[in-house]
Write a protein that holds these residues in place. Structure first.
Motif, PDB file in Angstrom:
ATOM      1  N   ALA A  13       0.835  -1.205   0.000  1.00 37.60           N
ATOM      2  CA  ALA A  13       0.000   0.000   0.000  1.00 37.60           C
ATOM      3  C   ALA A  13       0.869   1.253   0.000  1.00 37.60           C
ATOM      4  N   GLN A  14       1.936   1.231   0.773  1.00 38.26           N
ATOM      5  CA  GLN A  14       2.844   2.379   0.781  1.00 38.26           C
ATOM      6  C   GLN A  14       3.537   2.541  -0.569  1.00 38.26           C
ATOM      7  N   ALA A  15       3.907   1.423  -1.202  1.00 34.51           N
ATOM      8  CA  ALA A  15       4.537   1.502  -2.526  1.00 34.51           C
ATOM      9  C   ALA A  15       3.567   2.091  -3.547  1.00 34.51           C
ATOM     10  N   LEU A  16       2.299   1.687  -3.462  1.00 31.34           N
ATOM     11  CA  LEU A  16       1.298   2.240  -4.370  1.00 31.34           C
ATOM     12  C   LEU A  16       1.127   3.745  -4.142  1.00 31.34           C
ATOM     13  N   LEU A  17       1.130   4.125  -2.866  1.00 34.65           N
ATOM     14  CA  LEU A  17       1.000   5.548  -2.552  1.00 34.65           C
ATOM     15  C   LEU A  17       2.195   6.336  -3.061  1.00 34.65           C
ATOM     16  N   VAL A  18       3.386   5.805  -2.850  1.00 31.79           N
ATOM     17  CA  VAL A  18       4.606   6.490  -3.279  1.00 31.79           C
ATOM     18  C   VAL A  18       4.658   6.602  -4.803  1.00 31.79           C
ATOM     19  N   GLY A 136       2.703   7.048 -17.131  1.00 33.13           N
ATOM     20  CA  GLY A 136       2.108   5.803 -16.651  1.00 33.13           C
ATOM     21  C   GLY A 136       3.102   4.662 -16.630  1.00 33.13           C
ATOM     22  N   VAL A 137       3.915   4.575 -17.678  1.00 35.57           N
ATOM     23  CA  VAL A 137       4.944   3.518 -17.733  1.00 35.57           C
ATOM     24  C   VAL A 137       5.946   3.686 -16.602  1.00 35.57           C
ATOM     25  N   ILE A 138       6.345   4.931 -16.366  1.00 36.97           N
ATOM     26  CA  ILE A 138       7.307   5.191 -15.289  1.00 36.97           C
ATOM     27  C   ILE A 138       6.700   4.835 -13.932  1.00 36.97           C
ATOM     28  N   VAL A 139       5.427   5.239 -13.701  1.00 40.68           N
ATOM     29  CA  VAL A 139       4.759   4.924 -12.427  1.00 40.68           C
ATOM     30  C   VAL A 139       4.625   3.423 -12.248  1.00 40.68           C
ATOM     31  N   LEU A 140       4.234   2.715 -13.317  1.00 39.11           N
ATOM     32  CA  LEU A 140       4.095   1.262 -13.229  1.00 39.11           C
ATOM     33  C   LEU A 140       5.434   0.595 -12.942  1.00 39.11           C
TER      34      LEU A 140
END
Length: 434
Positions: A13-18, A136-140
């Motif tokens: 969850a923290q990784a998703l938030l970050v 989006g690619v960078i975030v993924l």
């Protein structure tokens, strides 16, 4: 123990938030920047339009024609010309977003107004789409990397914690011979070593306790058996001993014999070696024998010893008859100890699927229901009265539990419908095969 899933979920969850929050902020910033760029482009085009309109007016062209000639190539129908007083000359009406003067020889002859905000062109949208896909690619990719790191961290961190949890469960369940891998943070490894030392100390103490208990029960049993023979000889001496003294000696002798038997049963059960011989017996006959054995003492205390809910037919089960009689003796003895004069002790037997439920109720006063299960602990007494402590060894119900567990059954205490204590024993009709 779900330690790893909990930690991994939190880190994920923290990784998703970050990952998502900076990515969303970057998308918003890109969109706002693009809007600012479009607005700056409109201002530049309006400047160009005003300059072109000034040149056309200087050449004597009508102002109402200038908008039709110049606007389509620059601002797409979003510009209008008004007089310096604000009267519309040409173009759409509306409030001005941006204004630029149209001057001829230093004199303002009109004002060019931008009355509608710019919209993204197809080229703008393609550019933004390309940028959004890149973000989006960078975030993924960032989220995937953080997720892998979270998995590795959670696995490495929880492994020593789970090992420590396993060791503590072994100690709680009485397994003091524990082994472990010294892996993890220094504090966790130090805790493992301390727990191992505690387990070793408990193991030594438990071994010593069991050894002493078995030795004491064995040493106590031999002289108490001899006391019974000596008591028989004492009854035959001349002149006879006073009846009151003889009764006291008999009571103390029986008490020591029962105490030795109870202590021996508890010690052997503690080692898992309580001898039990299963054979066909009739529970009804065992109940009647127990009542007959304790009837005299009950009458002396003015307590009625009776039965209820006994089946009318013969029942055959595979129990250890001698041990069950010892069980009944411990239960009746406990009830007689706390049942006042004119009270009742009721024994019952009920069918329960492939088992039988033995029930013994006694009259008030009862036992606090919160303390009922402690009655089966060795040397526990529910009363603080000196006379009760002197008459009780505190081993009777502990012996009863040992016998019940040796028969693969269960025993529990609760409040009796007749005001006192109810002890319920559930025993399978046939012992389970190994």
């Amino acid at each position: 123990m779900r330690l790893f899933p909990g930690i991994f979920t939190t880190l994920a969850a923290q990784a998703l938030l970050v990952s998502v929050v900076p990515g969303g902020a970057l998308v918003l910033f890109l969109h706002q920047t693009s809007a600012f760029q479009v607005e700056a482009r409109d201002r530049d085009r309006l400047e160009g339009f005003a300059l072109a309109a000034s040149q056309a007016a200087r050449a004597g062209r009508p102002l109402d024609q200038i908008v039709r000639e110049l606007d389509p190539s620059r601002l797409g129908g979003r510009v209008s010309l008004v007089t310096p007083q604000g009267n519309l000359i040409a173009g759409p009406g509306g409030a001005a977003i941006v204004e630029r003067p149209v001057q001829v020889d230093g004199r303002t002859v009109a004002i060019a107004r931008l009355v509608k905000r710019a919209e993204f062109t197809d080229a703008d949208r393609r550019y933004l789409a390309t940028q959004y896909i890149g973000i989006g690619v960078i975030v993924l990719a960032l989220f995937t990397a953080l997720l892998i790191a979270a998995y590795i961290f959670a696995r490495r961190w929880t492994r020593p914690q789970l090992e420590l949890y396993r060791m503590s469960r072994q100690v709680v369940h009485g397994d003091h011979e524990i082994d472990f891998d010294e892996e993890g943070p220094p504090e966790t490894v130090a805790t493992m070593r301390n727990l191992h030392r505690i387990a070793s100390q408990f193991s030594r103490l438990e071994t010593a306790r069991r050894t002493w208990l078995v030795s004491i029960s064995g040493e106590l049993k031999r002289p108490t058996e001899n006391m019974g023979e000596h008591f028989i000889a004492l009854c035959q001496v001349e002149p006879p001993i006073p009846p009151e003294l003889l009764a006291g000696i008999e009571e103390d002798t029986h008490r020591l014999i029962h105490m030795a038997e109870d202590l021996s049963a508890i010690a052997l059960a503690d080692l898992g070696r309580l001898p039990v011989t299963f054979e066909q017996v009739d529970p009804r006959a065992l109940i009647h024998n127990a009542i007959w054995t304790h009837k005299k003492r009950a009458q002396t205390q003015n307590v009625r010893l009776e039965t209820s809910t006994l089946p009318e037919y013969t029942i055959l089960v595979k129990w250890d008859g001698a041990r069950i009689e010892q069980l009944f003796g411990a239960l009746i003895d406990n009830s007689l100890r706390y049942t006042p004069g004119n009270g009742r002790i009721v024994l019952g037997l009920e069918s329960s699927r492939d088992a039988w439920r033995l029930i013994i109720d006694d009259s008030a006063p009862g036992v606090d229901i919160m303390l009922a299960q402690r009655l089966f602990e060795p040397f526990y007494r529910s009363s603080d009265r000196p006379e009760d402590s002197a008459a009780a060894s505190g081993l009777g119900l502990a012996t009863a539990r040992a016998i019940v567990e040796a028969h693969h059954g269960r025993i529990e205490a609760s409040r009796s419908p007749i005001g006192g204590l109810r002890v319920t024993v559930v025993l399978p009709a046939n012992p389970p095969t190994a």
